[in-house]
Design an enzyme around this catalytic site. Structure first.
Site, PDB file in Angstrom:
ATOM      1  N   LYS A  88      20.600 -16.019 -24.705  1.00 56.73           N
ATOM      2  CA  LYS A  88      19.345 -16.763 -24.586  1.00 56.73           C
ATOM      3  C   LYS A  88      18.435 -16.355 -25.754  1.00 56.73           C
ATOM      4  O   LYS A  88      18.253 -15.167 -26.016  1.00 56.73           O
ATOM      5  CB  LYS A  88      18.696 -16.409 -23.239  1.00 56.73           C
ATOM      6  CG  LYS A  88      17.538 -17.283 -22.832  1.00 56.73           C
ATOM      7  CD  LYS A  88      17.086 -16.869 -21.438  1.00 56.73           C
ATOM      8  CE  LYS A  88      15.892 -17.684 -20.975  1.00 56.73           C
ATOM      9  NZ  LYS A  88      15.403 -17.211 -19.645  1.00 56.73           N
ATOM     10  N   HIS A 101      15.185 -17.347 -26.045  1.00 58.26           N
ATOM     11  CA  HIS A 101      13.780 -17.428 -25.690  1.00 58.26           C
ATOM     12  C   HIS A 101      13.545 -16.599 -24.429  1.00 58.26           C
ATOM     13  O   HIS A 101      14.483 -16.066 -23.846  1.00 58.26           O
ATOM     14  CB  HIS A 101      13.373 -18.889 -25.435  1.00 58.26           C
ATOM     15  CG  HIS A 101      14.156 -19.543 -24.333  1.00 58.26           C
ATOM     16  ND1 HIS A 101      15.435 -20.031 -24.524  1.00 58.26           N
ATOM     17  CD2 HIS A 101      13.853 -19.765 -23.022  1.00 58.26           C
ATOM     18  CE1 HIS A 101      15.874 -20.555 -23.381  1.00 58.26           C
ATOM     19  NE2 HIS A 101      14.944 -20.393 -22.462  1.00 58.26           N
TER      20      HIS A 101
END
Length: 237
Positions: free
Chosen positions: A116, A118
């Site tokens: 991921k 973010h």
């Protein structure tokens, strides 16, 4: 060998949930097996809750027998995620049923298949495993590829593998070796691989059913033994 009560219960639980069934099945290896185990059939909240308890039983057995120590659990995506969650819950309740041992709250962690970029970022979700010893929780070990990937993920996160826990050991040799994938993992990493049951346990259960309930399963027992004789891994690790 004698079956422990939780092992007998687990086999019956697997049969009742159509996870373990008998017949003739062609495996990915091309081998014809007289039985098949599909953990994906534990597909309800009730069955998953019960499954976690059997994993917890196997872990507690190892704690009592060998002094196993760990700081948390790790479930490899994707199948390991519900398994690690259920096992963590079950272990947290152990002290209520067994006055001899209390593992307390057990942190758990799992990984994302894709990192991921973010929010909190990264591929690890759950408890921080840096400097921690964790048990990998999965359904089975077939070739050992997924487990070896988990080792790398845990190492990259600063953790250490304390052991592996799976539902069943098929006790079956690989294509080009007399060792099973579980034996290879034990040997390569020098860690315990804990199983709820193995093929010998299933055969023992069938034999007990024949004696106790006069079940006519002689042919099935012989097919199971013949499969073990043909494809069984070497006895020593």
């Amino acid at each position: 060998m004698s079956l422990k009560s939780y092992q007998k219960e687990f086999i019956e639980f697997a049969l009742n949930n159509n996870v373990l069934y008998f017949g003739q099945f062609t495996l990915k290896s091309g081998r014809l097996s007289p039985y098949f185990f599909n953990a994906g059939k534990f597909d309800t909240g009730k069955s998953l809750s019960q499954l976690g308890k059997y994993y917890a039983h196997a872990i507690v057995d190892q704690i009592k027998n060998s002094g196993l120590r760990f700081d948390g659990l790790f479930g490899p995506a994707y199948k390991g995620i519900p398994l690690v969650s259920a096992t963590s819950i079950a272990l947290s309740l152990v002290g209520e049923q067994d006055s001899e041992i209390d593992v307390g709250p057990v942190p758990y962690t799992f990984n994302r298949k894709e990192k991921k970029d973010h929010g909190e970022g990264g591929s690890i979700v759950g408890a921080d495993i840096k400097g921690k010893r964790v048990l990998i929780i999965d359904d089975v070990i077939t070739a050992g590829t997924a487990i070896r990937e988990s080792f790398e993920i845990i190492k990259a996160a600063g953790g250490e593998v304390a052991g592996v826990v799976v539902a069943i050991d098929r006790q079956e040799k690989g294509k080009d070796t007399d060792k099973s994938a579980i034996q290879e993992i034990r040997s390569q990493y020098n860690i315990p691989v804990i199983t709820v049951v193995d093929l010998a346990s299933i055969v023992k259960y069938l034999e007990e059913q024949k004696t106790e309930k006069e079940t006519d399963n002689t042919e099935l027992i012989e097919r199971m033994k013949e499969y073990r004789k043909t494809y069984g891994a070497s006895e020593s690790d």
